[in-house]
Every structure is written in C-alpha cells, then in structure tokens.
Design a protein around this motif. Sequence first.
Motif, PDB file in Angstrom:
ATOM      1  N   LEU A  28       0.833  -1.203   0.000  1.00 25.05           N
ATOM      2  CA  LEU A  28       0.000   0.000   0.000  1.00 25.05           C
ATOM      3  C   LEU A  28       0.868   1.254   0.000  1.00 25.05           C
ATOM      4  CD1 LEU A  28      -2.837   1.279   0.196  1.00 25.05           C
ATOM      5  CD2 LEU A  28      -2.584   1.167   2.675  1.00 25.05           C
ATOM      6  N   PHE A  29       1.912   1.255   0.817  1.00 23.99           N
ATOM      7  CA  PHE A  29       2.829   2.391   0.885  1.00 23.99           C
ATOM      8  C   PHE A  29       3.461   2.662  -0.468  1.00 23.99           C
ATOM      9  CE2 PHE A  29       7.142   4.006   1.372  1.00 23.99           C
ATOM     10  CZ  PHE A  29       6.904   5.188   2.068  1.00 23.99           C
ATOM     11  N   TRP A  30       3.959   1.600  -1.123  1.00 22.86           N
ATOM     12  CA  TRP A  30       4.591   1.762  -2.435  1.00 22.86           C
ATOM     13  C   TRP A  30       3.576   2.249  -3.468  1.00 22.86           C
ATOM     14  CZ3 TRP A  30       9.427   2.375  -3.611  1.00 22.86           C
ATOM     15  CH2 TRP A  30      10.403   1.838  -2.791  1.00 22.86           C
ATOM     16  N   GLY A  31       2.352   1.747  -3.397  1.00 28.15           N
ATOM     17  CA  GLY A  31       1.317   2.193  -4.332  1.00 28.15           C
ATOM     18  C   GLY A  31       0.996   3.659  -4.161  1.00 28.15           C
ATOM     19  N   VAL A  32       0.853   4.098  -2.913  1.00 29.55           N
ATOM     20  CA  VAL A  32       0.562   5.511  -2.640  1.00 29.55           C
ATOM     21  C   VAL A  32       1.754   6.375  -3.048  1.00 29.55           C
ATOM     22  CG1 VAL A  32       0.165   7.185  -0.784  1.00 29.55           C
ATOM     23  CG2 VAL A  32      -1.117   5.045  -0.828  1.00 29.55           C
ATOM     24  N   ALA A  33       2.964   5.909  -2.748  1.00 32.14           N
ATOM     25  CA  ALA A  33       4.162   6.670  -3.112  1.00 32.14           C
ATOM     26  C   ALA A  33       4.265   6.820  -4.630  1.00 32.14           C
ATOM     27  CB  ALA A  33       5.413   5.992  -2.561  1.00 32.14           C
ATOM     28  N   TYR A  34       3.980   5.753  -5.345  1.00 31.90           N
ATOM     29  CA  TYR A  34       4.040   5.797  -6.813  1.00 31.90           C
ATOM     30  C   TYR A  34       2.973   6.744  -7.362  1.00 31.90           C
ATOM     31  CZ  TYR A  34       3.974   4.325 -11.679  1.00 31.90           C
ATOM     32  OH  TYR A  34       4.018   4.309 -13.046  1.00 31.90           O
ATOM     33  N   ALA A  35       1.756   6.624  -6.844  1.00 36.21           N
ATOM     34  CA  ALA A  35       0.672   7.488  -7.313  1.00 36.21           C
ATOM     35  C   ALA A  35       0.958   8.946  -6.986  1.00 36.21           C
ATOM     36  CB  ALA A  35      -0.653   7.048  -6.692  1.00 36.21           C
ATOM     37  N   THR A  36       1.483   9.211  -5.803  1.00 38.73           N
ATOM     38  CA  THR A  36       1.804  10.578  -5.401  1.00 38.73           C
ATOM     39  C   THR A  36       2.896  11.157  -6.282  1.00 38.73           C
ATOM     40  OG1 THR A  36       1.242  10.026  -3.133  1.00 38.73           O
ATOM     41  CG2 THR A  36       2.521  12.023  -3.466  1.00 38.73           C
ATOM     42  N   GLY A  52      13.629   9.638  -3.011  1.00 38.28           N
ATOM     43  CA  GLY A  52      13.784   8.199  -2.873  1.00 38.28           C
ATOM     44  C   GLY A  52      14.437   7.784  -1.577  1.00 38.28           C
ATOM     45  N   TRP A  53      15.333   8.604  -1.048  1.00 40.02           N
ATOM     46  CA  TRP A  53      16.004   8.220   0.183  1.00 40.02           C
ATOM     47  C   TRP A  53      15.020   8.155   1.345  1.00 40.02           C
ATOM     48  CZ3 TRP A  53      16.092  11.256   4.494  1.00 40.02           C
ATOM     49  CH2 TRP A  53      15.828  12.616   4.342  1.00 40.02           C
ATOM     50  N   MET A  54      13.952   8.942   1.277  1.00 39.24           N
ATOM     51  CA  MET A  54      12.943   8.911   2.341  1.00 39.24           C
ATOM     52  C   MET A  54      12.159   7.602   2.328  1.00 39.24           C
ATOM     53  SD  MET A  54      11.373  12.696   2.272  1.00 39.24           S
ATOM     54  CE  MET A  54      12.335  14.134   2.623  1.00 39.24           C
ATOM     55  N   ILE A  55      11.863   7.097   1.142  1.00 37.57           N
ATOM     56  CA  ILE A  55      11.148   5.823   1.035  1.00 37.57           C
ATOM     57  C   ILE A  55      12.009   4.703   1.609  1.00 37.57           C
ATOM     58  CG2 ILE A  55      10.216   4.116  -0.573  1.00 37.57           C
ATOM     59  CD1 ILE A  55       9.482   6.472  -2.410  1.00 37.57           C
ATOM     60  N   SER A  56      13.279   4.695   1.239  1.00 44.03           N
ATOM     61  CA  SER A  56      14.195   3.681   1.733  1.00 44.03           C
ATOM     62  C   SER A  56      14.346   3.759   3.252  1.00 44.03           C
ATOM     63  CB  SER A  56      15.553   3.847   1.043  1.00 44.03           C
ATOM     64  OG  SER A  56      16.441   2.852   1.441  1.00 44.03           O
ATOM     65  N   ALA A  57      14.431   4.967   3.786  1.00 48.63           N
ATOM     66  CA  ALA A  57      14.547   5.148   5.234  1.00 48.63           C
ATOM     67  C   ALA A  57      13.288   4.650   5.950  1.00 48.63           C
ATOM     68  CB  ALA A  57      14.810   6.610   5.565  1.00 48.63           C
ATOM     69  N   CYS A  58      12.124   4.951   5.396  1.00 49.48           N
ATOM     70  CA  CYS A  58      10.859   4.496   5.998  1.00 49.48           C
ATOM     71  C   CYS A  58      10.756   2.970   5.989  1.00 49.48           C
ATOM     72  CB  CYS A  58       9.664   5.104   5.277  1.00 49.48           C
ATOM     73  SG  CYS A  58       9.444   6.856   5.620  1.00 49.48           S
ATOM     74  N   LEU A  59      11.177   2.355   4.893  1.00 50.23           N
ATOM     75  CA  LEU A  59      11.139   0.896   4.835  1.00 50.23           C
ATOM     76  C   LEU A  59      12.102   0.284   5.844  1.00 50.23           C
ATOM     77  CD1 LEU A  59      10.865   0.322   0.993  1.00 50.23           C
ATOM     78  CD2 LEU A  59       9.130  -0.180   2.727  1.00 50.23           C
ATOM     79  N   SER A  60      13.272   0.887   6.010  1.00 50.67           N
ATOM     80  CA  SER A  60      14.231   0.399   7.001  1.00 50.67           C
ATOM     81  C   SER A  60      13.637   0.495   8.406  1.00 50.67           C
ATOM     82  CB  SER A  60      15.535   1.203   6.922  1.00 50.67           C
ATOM     83  OG  SER A  60      16.466   0.743   7.874  1.00 50.67           O
ATOM     84  N   LEU A  61      13.025   1.616   8.719  1.00 54.25           N
ATOM     85  CA  LEU A  61      12.417   1.794  10.039  1.00 54.25           C
ATOM     86  C   LEU A  61      11.231   0.854  10.250  1.00 54.25           C
ATOM     87  CD1 LEU A  61      12.541   5.677  10.370  1.00 54.25           C
ATOM     88  CD2 LEU A  61      13.855   4.002  11.682  1.00 54.25           C
ATOM     89  N   ALA A  62      10.393   0.712   9.245  1.00 59.31           N
ATOM     90  CA  ALA A  62       9.216  -0.157   9.382  1.00 59.31           C
ATOM     91  C   ALA A  62       9.620  -1.611   9.571  1.00 59.31           C
ATOM     92  CB  ALA A  62       8.319  -0.018   8.154  1.00 59.31           C
ATOM     93  N   MET A  64      21.537   1.913   4.435  1.00 60.47           N
ATOM     94  CA  MET A  64      22.693   2.305   3.628  1.00 60.47           C
ATOM     95  C   MET A  64      22.247   2.927   2.302  1.00 60.47           C
ATOM     96  SD  MET A  64      25.918   0.051   2.356  1.00 60.47           S
ATOM     97  CE  MET A  64      27.320   0.821   1.543  1.00 60.47           C
ATOM     98  N   LEU A  65      21.262   2.314   1.680  1.00 62.73           N
ATOM     99  CA  LEU A  65      20.741   2.851   0.423  1.00 62.73           C
ATOM    100  C   LEU A  65      20.160   4.245   0.628  1.00 62.73           C
ATOM    101  CD1 LEU A  65      20.075   2.451  -2.580  1.00 62.73           C
ATOM    102  CD2 LEU A  65      17.919   1.396  -1.848  1.00 62.73           C
ATOM    103  N   SER A  66      19.469   4.435   1.738  1.00 59.90           N
ATOM    104  CA  SER A  66      18.902   5.743   2.045  1.00 59.90           C
ATOM    105  C   SER A  66      20.003   6.788   2.191  1.00 59.90           C
ATOM    106  CB  SER A  66      18.081   5.651   3.331  1.00 59.90           C
ATOM    107  OG  SER A  66      17.567   6.901   3.676  1.00 59.90           O
ATOM    108  N   ARG A  67      21.048   6.442   2.930  1.00 62.41           N
ATOM    109  CA  ARG A  67      22.165   7.376   3.113  1.00 62.41           C
ATOM    110  C   ARG A  67      22.861   7.662   1.780  1.00 62.41           C
ATOM    111  NH1 ARG A  67      24.119  11.692   5.449  1.00 62.41           N
ATOM    112  NH2 ARG A  67      26.366  11.644   5.703  1.00 62.41           N
ATOM    113  N   LEU A  68      23.069   6.626   0.987  1.00 61.53           N
ATOM    114  CA  LEU A  68      23.713   6.788  -0.320  1.00 61.53           C
ATOM    115  C   LEU A  68      22.896   7.714  -1.217  1.00 61.53           C
ATOM    116  CD1 LEU A  68      25.835   5.997  -2.480  1.00 61.53           C
ATOM    117  CD2 LEU A  68      24.364   4.035  -3.008  1.00 61.53           C
ATOM    118  N   MET A  69      21.600   7.480  -1.279  1.00 61.35           N
ATOM    119  CA  MET A  69      20.740   8.311  -2.124  1.00 61.35           C
ATOM    120  C   MET A  69      20.712   9.752  -1.630  1.00 61.35           C
ATOM    121  SD  MET A  69      17.699   5.544  -2.721  1.00 61.35           S
ATOM    122  CE  MET A  69      16.695   6.496  -3.838  1.00 61.35           C
ATOM    123  N   TYR A  70      20.715   9.925  -0.316  1.00 62.28           N
ATOM    124  CA  TYR A  70      20.730  11.277   0.250  1.00 62.28           C
ATOM    125  C   TYR A  70      22.016  11.998  -0.137  1.00 62.28           C
ATOM    126  CZ  TYR A  70      20.939  15.022   3.676  1.00 62.28           C
ATOM    127  OH  TYR A  70      21.041  16.246   4.279  1.00 62.28           O
TER     128      TYR A  70
END
Length: 142
Positions: A16-24, A34-44, A118-124
């Motif tokens: 659902l998160f990915w669908g909303v993110a894609y639609a948004t 993109g780094w925010m999505i990766s960070a949220c997935l890491s935290l979740a 790591m991906l989140s930090r790299l993208m940031y």
Amino acid sequence: MSTYTLTALFASGTLLFWGVAYATAKISAPKLKGWMISACLSLAFGGFSLYVILTEGLTGFWVESTQNGWGNQIWLDLMLAVGLGWFLIVPQARAVRMRLLPWLFLILATGSIGFFAMLSRLMYLQQNSVTTVSSREILESN
C-alpha cells in the motif's frame, strides 16, 4: 495477534505504501525523495523485526533456517542477495566517500534493514552532492 497475521499486515502495508508513493509521485509536481522511502522501509521493517525478536526470541531465525531444505534454500538465497547487493552498492558508496566497514557490519547484523539504511544514506548523499554542485555552478556563472 499471531506473527503470521502481522507478517501479512506488514506485507500489505508495504504494498500500500509503495502504491501511494508511486501514485503521489505521478500526480504531484515535486519529486518524491527516494532516500525517504528507503529510510521508511528500514524503520518499518526494523520495528517489525524488533517485535518478532521480543516475542519469539533472538535466535529464532537460526532454528527456522536449519530445519529443512526450504529453510536452507531461503538462508542461502538471502546470503547471495546480500553479496550481490554489496557488490552493486560499493562503487557508488565509494564515489560519495561513505565509510564501508560500519555499513558492512550493520548489513551482516540486520540484513535488509541495514541495506535499506545504507541505500537511504547513499541516495541522500548523491542527491545533495548533485544539488550542491549545481548551486555552485549557478553562482559561478553569474
């Protein structure tokens, strides 16, 4: 609530998160970072993993991965994915001068939780280094 129910809820929430993110990203003018999505997935996923550790114990993954052939196959698949991911991310991380050893330890200890971080930090870092260079070029050209 059982772990199986929570796993299904987590998977559904992630989709659902990915669908909303894609639609948004398609609808709104500003680009989704993109780094925010990766960070949220890491935290979740980190939060879900913490719940599983607290309710079922720290070494439960070992029992599951050594019981039968399927457990061994999944474990081997995850190890191959970690190796492949590391092989692909290291050149980009070196390009932005990330220290690799702390990230390697985090990834070996937490798997995809560490990889998402790591991906989140790299993208940031990539996003901000491009922005900084572009800003300097604009100022110097005036």
